[in-house]
Design an enzyme around this catalytic site. Structure first.
Site, mmCIF file in Angstrom:
data_model
loop_
_atom_site.group_PDB
_atom_site.id
_atom_site.type_symbol
_atom_site.label_atom_id
_atom_site.label_comp_id
_atom_site.label_asym_id
_atom_site.label_seq_id
_atom_site.Cartn_x
_atom_site.Cartn_y
_atom_site.Cartn_z
ATOM 1 N N ALA A 79 -0.203 -0.096 -9.895
ATOM 2 C CA ALA A 79 -1.573 0.418 -10.051
ATOM 3 C C ALA A 79 -2.077 1.076 -8.768
ATOM 4 O O ALA A 79 -2.832 2.056 -8.821
ATOM 5 C CB ALA A 79 -2.506 -0.721 -10.476
ATOM 6 N N ALA A 138 1.855 4.923 4.783
ATOM 7 C CA ALA A 138 1.888 3.453 4.932
ATOM 8 C C ALA A 138 1.644 2.794 3.571
ATOM 9 O O ALA A 138 0.708 3.147 2.858
ATOM 10 C CB ALA A 138 0.841 2.992 5.934
ATOM 11 N N GLY A 139 2.493 1.847 3.232
ATOM 12 C CA GLY A 139 2.326 1.170 1.947
ATOM 13 C C GLY A 139 3.288 0.009 1.839
ATOM 14 O O GLY A 139 4.292 -0.054 2.552
ATOM 15 N N TYR A 182 1.096 -3.456 -7.656
ATOM 16 C CA TYR A 182 1.681 -2.409 -6.801
ATOM 17 C C TYR A 182 1.684 -1.079 -7.549
ATOM 18 O O TYR A 182 1.277 -0.047 -7.007
ATOM 19 C CB TYR A 182 3.118 -2.767 -6.376
ATOM 20 N N ASP A 202 -3.471 -0.261 12.410
ATOM 21 C CA ASP A 202 -3.454 -0.949 11.119
ATOM 22 C C ASP A 202 -4.326 -0.108 10.187
ATOM 23 O O ASP A 202 -5.533 0.040 10.435
ATOM 24 C CB ASP A 202 -4.029 -2.367 11.298
HETATM 25 N N1 LIG Z 1 11.162 2.568 -0.796
HETATM 26 C C1 LIG Z 1 10.855 2.876 -2.052
HETATM 27 O O1 LIG Z 1 11.620 2.604 -2.995
HETATM 28 C C2 LIG Z 1 9.581 3.616 -2.362
HETATM 29 C C3 LIG Z 1 9.480 4.255 -3.601
HETATM 30 C C4 LIG Z 1 8.319 4.939 -3.924
HETATM 31 C C5 LIG Z 1 7.279 4.980 -3.008
HETATM 32 N N2 LIG Z 1 7.396 4.345 -1.820
HETATM 33 C C6 LIG Z 1 6.255 4.408 -0.896
HETATM 34 O O2 LIG Z 1 6.657 5.050 0.286
HETATM 35 C C7 LIG Z 1 5.868 4.586 1.387
HETATM 36 C C8 LIG Z 1 6.781 4.161 2.531
HETATM 37 O O3 LIG Z 1 7.612 3.114 2.090
HETATM 38 P P1 LIG Z 1 9.028 2.792 2.738
HETATM 39 O O4 LIG Z 1 9.995 2.721 1.639
HETATM 40 O O5 LIG Z 1 9.297 3.669 3.885
HETATM 41 O O6 LIG Z 1 8.741 1.272 3.219
HETATM 42 P P2 LIG Z 1 9.083 0.501 4.580
HETATM 43 O O7 LIG Z 1 10.417 0.883 5.081
HETATM 44 O O8 LIG Z 1 8.819 -0.924 4.257
HETATM 45 O O9 LIG Z 1 7.973 1.035 5.588
HETATM 46 C C9 LIG Z 1 6.617 0.781 5.351
HETATM 47 C C10 LIG Z 1 5.792 1.310 6.515
HETATM 48 O O10 LIG Z 1 4.402 1.039 6.243
HETATM 49 C C11 LIG Z 1 3.847 0.471 7.408
HETATM 50 N N3 LIG Z 1 2.710 -0.393 7.120
HETATM 51 C C12 LIG Z 1 2.644 -1.468 6.300
HETATM 52 N N4 LIG Z 1 1.435 -2.027 6.380
HETATM 53 C C13 LIG Z 1 0.716 -1.299 7.271
HETATM 54 C C14 LIG Z 1 -0.597 -1.391 7.797
HETATM 55 N N5 LIG Z 1 -1.451 -2.362 7.421
HETATM 56 N N6 LIG Z 1 -1.000 -0.478 8.706
HETATM 57 C C15 LIG Z 1 -0.161 0.503 9.112
HETATM 58 N N7 LIG Z 1 1.091 0.642 8.649
HETATM 59 C C16 LIG Z 1 1.524 -0.262 7.748
HETATM 60 C C17 LIG Z 1 4.979 -0.283 8.079
HETATM 61 O O11 LIG Z 1 4.743 -0.381 9.480
HETATM 62 P P3 LIG Z 1 4.288 -1.704 10.278
HETATM 63 O O12 LIG Z 1 4.844 -2.884 9.550
HETATM 64 O O13 LIG Z 1 4.866 -1.489 11.640
HETATM 65 O O14 LIG Z 1 2.803 -1.643 10.285
HETATM 66 C C18 LIG Z 1 6.148 0.661 7.823
HETATM 67 O O15 LIG Z 1 6.206 1.643 8.830
HETATM 68 C C19 LIG Z 1 4.999 3.465 0.819
HETATM 69 O O16 LIG Z 1 3.721 3.987 0.508
HETATM 70 C C20 LIG Z 1 5.721 3.057 -0.451
HETATM 71 O O17 LIG Z 1 4.858 2.489 -1.408
HETATM 72 C C21 LIG Z 1 8.521 3.669 -1.469
#
Ligand SMILES: NC(=O)c1ccc[n+]([C@@H]2O[C@H](COP(=O)([O-])OP(=O)(O)OC[C@H]3O[C@@H](n4cnc5c(N)ncnc54)[C@H](OP(=O)(O)O)[C@@H]3O)[C@@H](O)[C@H]2O)c1
Length: 248
Positions: A157, A92-93, A155, A64
């Site tokens: 920010a 992670a986000g 988010y 985590d």
């Molecule tokens: N998808 C978009 O449109 C988009 C656009 C711009 C930027 N981003 C950024 O890209 C990154 C990845 O997003 P994604 O789209 O791949 O989202 P996702 O499919 O929802 O995956 C998010 C990942 O973050 C992990 N996570 C969440 N809380 C956590 C914690 N407390 N400790 C460790 N891991 C944690 C989750 O794993 P667990 O739940 O297993 O812990 C999961 O592996 C994020 O930083 C997001 O803000 C996404």
């Protein structure tokens, strides 16, 4: 550009979306990867899949990122297992809630602790090792971290924070390592964002048809591209669907 063959990497948030795609792309390049997230079953599945496909070692480290000690242990375990650290992908986000006036304090704190604190803990623990390897420190920013956002300002920010942190860390570490921010627009993953907008709260992989948004594999490729730069660096990369600016 440097080969990643035999290099050592950590990907946070590797159990889904961009993180899983990045671990896959790194393994394909021959890197050994520590995959970190909370869902251990997902990480084990990824390990089995990648070790069967590529000549690489995947280390599962359930973590985590809001847990300072767990993040420090993740970095130490990776260095011990792989003999050093060449690449950290601070990925992670999450997003929760919507408008500021309806946001609970818990939603606010969850986003701040995962998206900001988690990146700080991992960066702090990794810097000495990345300095030793002249490695790559990579952050997931966002389109939301570059422009004002009418839905879910908190988010957004956190992503402005990420970019500000990354740029300032880059200024601090100087020539010791490459520091990159990757700014995707909407990516087709399990990611959800609330708010009073077209984004209904459904996962982006359901909300958008293929071609309407970026695919996680495309983001992963850009992360690997950044990780390979040496002695120069990619400072920032924006990855948007081609229609991003229509209708502005
Ligand atoms: N998808 C978009 O449109 C988009 C656009 C711009 C930027 N981003 C950024 O890209 C990154 C990845 O997003 P994604 O789209 O791949 O989202 P996702 O499919 O929802 O995956 C998010 C990942 O973050 C992990 N996570 C969440 N809380 C956590 C914690 N407390 N400790 C460790 N891991 C944690 C989750 O794993 P667990 O739940 O297993 O812990 C999961 O592996 C994020 O930083 C997001 O803000 C996404």
């Amino acid at each position: 550009m440097e080969s990643l063959d035999g290099k050592s990497a950590i990907v946070t948030g590797a159990s889904a979306g961009i993180g899983a795609a990045t671990a896959t792309q790194l393994a394909k390049e021959g890197a050994n990867v520590a995959v970190a997230a909370r869902r251990e079953d997902r990480l084990n599945e990824l390990k089995d899949e990648l070790e069967a496909r590529y000549d690489t070692v995947i280390e599962v480290v359930p973590t985590d990122v809001t847990d300072e000690a767990a993040v420090a242990a993740l970095v130490e375990a990776t260095v011990e297992q792989f003999g050093g650290l060449d690449v950290l992908v601070n990925n992670a986000g999450l997003a929760q809630g919507a408008d500021v006036e309806s946001m609970t304090t818990e939603e606010y704190r969850t986003m701040m602790s995962v998206n900001c604190d988690g990146m700080f803990y991992a960066t702090r623990a990794a810097i000495p090792h990345l300095r030793e390897s002249s490695g790559a420190l990579i952050f997931l920013g966002s389109f939301a971290g570059k422009f004002p956002r009418p839905f879910n300002p908190v988010y957004a920010a956190t992503k402005w924070w990420t970019r500000g942190f990354a740029k300032s860390v880059s200024a601090q570490v100087g020539t010791d390592m490459g520091v990159t921010v990757i700014n995707p627009a909407a990516v087709r993953t399990e990611f959800t964002v609330g708010g009073d907008s077209d984004f209904s709260g459904a996962p982006f992989e359901e909300l958008f048809e293929p071609g309407e948004a970026v695919e996680p594999e495309e983001v992963a490729e850009s992360i690997v591209f950044a990780a390979k730069q040496s002695p120069s660096m990619v400072s920032e990369l924006d990855i948007y669907d081609r229609g991003k600016f229509t209708g502005l």
